[in-house]
Design a protein around this motif. Structure first.
Motif, short mmCIF file in Angstrom:
data_model
loop_
_atom_site.label_atom_id
_atom_site.label_comp_id
_atom_site.label_asym_id
_atom_site.label_seq_id
_atom_site.Cartn_x
_atom_site.Cartn_y
_atom_site.Cartn_z
N LEU A 180 0.65 -1.32 0.10
CA LEU A 180 0.20 -0.20 0.14
C LEU A 180 0.95 1.29 0.03
CD1 LEU A 180 -2.79 -1.28 2.56
CD2 LEU A 180 -3.14 -0.67 -0.09
N ILE B 184 3.89 -8.93 -7.37
CA ILE B 184 2.31 -9.25 -7.19
C ILE B 184 1.86 -10.43 -6.96
CG2 ILE B 184 1.51 -9.46 -9.63
CD1 ILE B 184 -0.51 -6.92 -8.69
N ARG C 219 1.30 -12.07 -3.48
CA ARG C 219 0.05 -11.74 -2.69
C ARG C 219 -1.20 -12.67 -2.78
NH1 ARG C 219 -0.14 -5.75 -4.91
NH2 ARG C 219 2.05 -5.19 -4.33
N MET C 220 -0.84 -13.67 -3.58
CA MET C 220 -1.74 -14.89 -3.60
C MET C 220 -1.77 -15.58 -2.26
SD MET C 220 -3.21 -14.76 -6.82
CE MET C 220 -3.82 -16.61 -7.23
N LEU D 205 -11.32 -11.44 -7.10
CA LEU D 205 -10.06 -10.64 -7.36
C LEU D 205 -9.09 -11.80 -7.31
CD1 LEU D 205 -10.49 -7.77 -4.78
CD2 LEU D 205 -10.88 -7.75 -7.23
N PHE D 206 -9.27 -12.91 -6.93
CA PHE D 206 -8.25 -13.95 -7.09
C PHE D 206 -8.60 -15.06 -8.09
CE2 PHE D 206 -7.66 -12.82 -2.30
CZ PHE D 206 -6.30 -13.08 -2.39
N LEU E 124 -5.97 -3.80 -2.47
CA LEU E 124 -4.45 -3.81 -3.42
C LEU E 124 -3.71 -4.73 -2.48
CD1 LEU E 124 -4.05 -0.08 -4.13
CD2 LEU E 124 -4.90 -1.77 -5.71
N PRO F 159 -3.88 -9.67 -5.26
CA PRO F 159 -3.30 -9.71 -6.35
C PRO F 159 -3.81 -8.87 -7.51
CG PRO F 159 -3.96 -12.10 -6.18
CD PRO F 159 -4.43 -11.26 -4.74
N VAL F 160 -4.07 -7.73 -7.04
CA VAL F 160 -4.81 -6.62 -7.99
C VAL F 160 -3.72 -5.68 -8.40
CG1 VAL F 160 -6.55 -4.98 -8.16
CG2 VAL F 160 -6.90 -7.23 -7.00
N ARG F 161 -3.49 -5.59 -9.60
CA ARG F 161 -2.50 -4.28 -9.89
C ARG F 161 -3.24 -3.18 -9.65
NH1 ARG F 161 1.91 -6.53 -12.42
NH2 ARG F 161 1.51 -8.63 -12.98
N ARG F 162 -2.40 -2.10 -9.47
CA ARG F 162 -3.12 -0.67 -9.58
C ARG F 162 -3.88 -0.35 -10.77
NH1 ARG F 162 0.13 3.03 -5.11
NH2 ARG F 162 0.24 1.45 -3.52
#
Lengths: 310, 263
Positions: free
Chosen positions: A59, A77, A80-81, A108-109, B95, B98-101
């Motif tokens: 963030l 990224i 984050r999984m 989102l996943f 965020l 796994p979500v790109r900005r």
């Protein structure tokens, strides 16, 4: 074994105020947390706990240093999984129902509808929101929001769960519910990293704690080592003792206070307890209770802060 | 890799649909009622006018209203929905997944477009119904004008997203509204600059002409009402221009958003 979290020289400077003055929010933080640990990140408000968590969850970005999760940089990224995150005082889309929000998070996943349905049923059960799952989140109490927050953090079955002040603002019942969920996760062998300024929460949950004050890490260790060497003051409550007899025991105690029909003697050295007890018996004084006081996390905490301030 | 791509598409879709849901559940589409009432009131007032004039005025007024209501939605929704995510911190758990900005911004943008499409479709339905009642037929020219209104609104929504990726809603609102107003005057500004005689003014107006969108390109309202010829090549060029402008603005929005620290 690759640490679940590895933080190397992490520093964050923040510009704030009208004059955009630079403030050190986090200074040269180093930390390594093995997988399967329940780690309590302790510190007063404004110490840098949330800053650290934001750097771990992508963030915000560090001024210098780096953070790795399961050996990969947090900017990757795909890391984050494996993460579940519950922010401080969470606020979710209040126009969605609990179930809708969890479906949204699952999407989102990239989870399929079938996988989401299965997982959400389990999670709703786990966080005890079965009756309320269909209601809009704007009708949820603080405790319920916290629990739906935990559910969304677990939607991807994460290996690492990061919780920012998960118990703040909750009533005792809510605290217990959240604590039980964290203990359940710990029981499953998940790595739990959570920040708090409430020490009893950490004492009940954590294997390891780190204490952060004014942006820098003061001490890290398992709870036993942090607490045990400094333990022991003992309170001896006595009854039926005359003023003259009291003067015999007084020099042995570090402090004496008047209690119900008697006195409480506090001794800081456990070694003199047998001698004191023998003397009390000889004087025929009634011993009401002997309570050893271990040093609490709170004491360490205050000591660190005092040390830092001086 | 494929899984990552699928998750990315799934995330954009989820964010877009969620944005649309937010607009609908927060009753943003209620302004449609206002549109319907306004249109009916105008048509009643115009009942006294001669038939030929009345129909043209209704068409003119209808298109202008669709445009105006659309612009308000594009600006208000475009600005508030991104800002609200940041201010209320609903973006934080998002965020950390796994979500790109960039996916977040595109998802938001598509959600706003979806809101605009539904809004325009409903307004157009009511508008065509009214035209049909008065004229007894379907006027396809109006459809082209409405399509171009949609292109214009898409550009404005992208500009709103761009400003709200780094600024507050009040400022973003003012900036976007300014872009909307000046965007309709760029050709005029360019001519003004050229005839002013001052090199500085000329450069400045040229700068505005090339940086700001030329929104007049999308204004086919007069053509539609008076059935003036519309060149298909020009039409396609305008659509292409709009798409290119949106892509560039969104690219800048992503660049601003990528390095932002969330409080």
């Amino acid at each position: 074994m690759t640490p679940a979290i590895e933080i190397k020289h992490l520093t964050k400077k923040i510009r704030s105020g009208f004059l955009m003055k630079e403030v050190m929010a986090l200074s040269d933080l180093n930390l390594s947390i093995p997988p399967g640990t329940a780690f309590g990140f302790l510190g007063p408000n404004g110490a840098g706990k949330t800053t650290t968590i934001k750097l771990l969850t992508g963030l915000s970005f560090p001024t210098s240093g780096e953070a790795l999760i399961f050996g990969r940089p947090v900017s990757d990224i795909s890391v984050r999984m494996k993460i579940g995150f519950l922010p401080e005082r969470p606020y979710f889309y209040d126009y969605l129902s609990g179930t809708e929000y969890l479906h949204f998070c699952g999407e989102l996943f990239g989870m399929t509808r079938a996988a989401r349905n299965k997982k959400i049923t389990k999670l709703i059960e786990l966080v005890g929101l079965k009756e309320k799952a269909g209601e809009q989140l704007r009708k949820y109490s603080k405790g319920m929001l916290q629990r739906i927050g935990l559910a969304q953090a677990l939607i991807n079955d994460p290996e690492l769960i990061i919780l920012d002040e998960p118990m703040s603002g909750l009533d005792p019942m809510g605290r217990k519910q959240v604590r039980d969920i964290i203990l359940h996760l710990k029981g499953q062998g998940k790595t739990v990293f959570f920040s708090t300024h409430v020490l009893s929460d950490a004492e009940m949950i954590c294997d390891q704690v780190g204490i952060i004050v004014q942006g820098s890490l003061q001490s890290v260790g398992d709870l036993e080592t942090l607490l045990s060497p400094k333990t022991c003051s003992i309170e001896v409550s006595i009854k039926g003792v005359s003023e003259s007899a009291l003067s015999l025991f007084k020099p042995m105690a570090s402090s004496t206070k008047i209690a119900d029909e008697g006195y409480v003697l506090r001794i800081d050295d456990a070694g003199i307890l047998p001698k004191l007890l023998a003397l009390l018996q000889a004087e025929k004084v009634q011993i009401v209770s002997i309570i050893p006081h271990r040093e609490t996390l709170e004491d360490i905490f205050m000591e660190e802060i005092r040390g830092r301030q001086s | 890799m494929m899984r990552g791509m699928n998750a990315g598409v799934s995330a954009i879709k989820a964010i877009a649909i969620n944005t649309f849901k937010e607009a609908v559940r927060n009753k943003i589409l209620y302004n449609l009622i206002f549109f319907a009432v306004l249109m009916m009131a105008v048509s009643l007032v115009l009942d006294q006018a001669t038939i030929g004039q009345r129909n043209k005025i209704i068409k003119d007024f209808g298109l202008a209203s669709i445009n105006l209501f659309g612009v308000i939605i594009a600006i208000v929704v475009g600005i508030s929905l991104v800002y609200k995510e940041i201010e209320k911190r609903t973006i934080h758990p998002l965020l950390a997944k796994p979500v790109r900005r960039s996916s977040f911004l595109f998802g938001k943008y598509l959600g706003i477009l979806l809101t605009l499409v539904i809004e325009i479709l409903l307004m157009s339905f009511f508008f065509f119904l009214l035209v049909w009642l008065y004229e007894g037929g379907f006027d396809s020219y109006l459809l082209i004008a409405i399509l171009m209104i949609f292109v214009e609104l898409s550009v404005i929504a992208a500009v709103a997203i761009f400003f709200s990726s780094f600024s507050t809603p009040v400022l973003s609102g003012m900036f976007t509204f300014s872009v909307y107003v000046i965007g309709h005057l760029t050709s005029f500004l360019k001519d003004f600059g050229a005839s002013s005689g001052s090199a500085i003014i000329k450069q400045f107006t040229h700068f505005l002409y090339y940086v700001l969108p030329n929104l007049e390109r999308f204004n086919l309202k007069t053509h539609a009402v008076y059935h003036l010829p519309i060149e298909i090549g020009q039409l396609l060029f305008s659509i292409l221009y709009g798409l290119l402008y949106i892509m560039i603005v969104m690219l800048f929005a992503v660049l601003c958003f990528e390095r932002r620290d969330f409080k």
